[in-house]
Design a protein around this motif. Structure first.
Motif: not given
Length: 283
Positions: A250-269
């Motif tokens: 959740n912290i990764v999602r919040q901090l890196l929300k502008d970095q074109n993340l890919i959410i895949k299951g229980n992983s963030i890429i």
């Protein structure tokens, strides 16, 4: 580092002492991965400002300059740019950059570099060795891997350098891709990994090799084609990804929300496209 050849000639791993069980008993795990880049400041900006890692500055030495991303368990990523190809190590990274930027080799931490050298000599495997006040290193020729033993077994990195805003804790896995994965699986099991068999990661069929708590995930180029398509050098072979364990996705999602993340299951890429690798954040 200036390496010195201590053995010559190459022979198959045929002697009884050359079975994989011997080297794996000496291996503690993946220690770090060198990553060569063209512009060190750009890489530093990416990892510190955008991806929220703490960066430890290195220094100019032996024809290179570097910085580090270090984790609480002692694992780390070392980012390197060559400065002077008249030095052996500077020349190595200059030549690597002619093909691509990215991860160059695996560094395995071992209990005894002297024991590794003795075993390689008994197996008639050529290698290079280097010693300085901080570590002993041994590099078997042509395997994209080297061993490292730190002289001070009790030394730990300062907490300020291993505490990350994105709450990263450790380098859990390194990803390896090849058109001929069987060759690398065979080599790496001889050099200290244990083959744990096939598995599926991120929907990709892979072979999992273990060195204590560290993982090496080996993928065929055909299986990893979709990932390679995101890179500046889609023909990349060798290291092409890292799994980083974090305290909170959740912290990764919040901090890196502008970095074109890919959410895949229980992983963030995250794809570091210019550097030809991806990062998988996982709990």
């Amino acid at each position: 580092m200036a390496f010195i050849y201590l053995s010559a000639g190459f022979a198959a791993w045929s002697q009884p002492l050359c079975e994989e069980a011997n080297l794996h008993k000496l291996v503690i795990g993946i220690d770090h991965v060198p990553i060569v880049v063209r512009d060190l400041n750009e890489a530093k900006t990416l990892f510190s400002d955008r991806l929220k890692f703490t960066v430890k500055n290195g220094r100019a030495h032996e024809g290179i300059s570097n910085f580090f991303v270090k984790f609480q368990d002692g694992t780390y990523l070392e980012f390197i740019t060559p400065l002077d190809s008249s030095f052996a190590i500077g020349n190595y990274y200059s030549n690597f950059l002619k093909h691509r930027a990215g991860g160059t080799s695996l560094a395995l931490s071992v209990k005894s570099a002297d024991s590794v050298m003795l075993l390689l000599q008994q197996c008639a495997v050529p290698f290079k060795s280097n010693a300085n006040p901080i570590w002993l290193s041994v590099e078997p020729s042509g395997n994209d891997l080297f061993y490292i033993e730190y002289r001070n077994k009790n030394w730990k990195e300062r907490e300020v350098n291993t505490t990350h805003a994105n709450q990263s804790l450790s380098l859990k896995s390194v990803w390896w891709i090849s058109k001929d994965p069987a060759k690398y699986i065979s080599n790496f099991t001889k050099l200290g990994f244990i083959n744990k068999g096939a598995s599926t990661y991120l929907g990709i069929q892979a072979q999992v090799l273990k060195a204590e708590s560290s993982e090496l995930i080996v993928v065929s180029s055909s299986e990893g084609a979709d990932i390679l398509g995101n890179f500046k050098s889609p023909g990349t072979e060798g290291i092409f990804g890292f799994t980083v364990k974090v305290k909170s996705l959740n912290i990764v999602r919040q901090l890196l929300k502008d970095q074109n993340l890919i959410i895949k299951g229980n992983s963030i890429i995250y794809y570091a496209k210019d550097y030809n690798f991806f990062i998988v954040f996982t709990e």
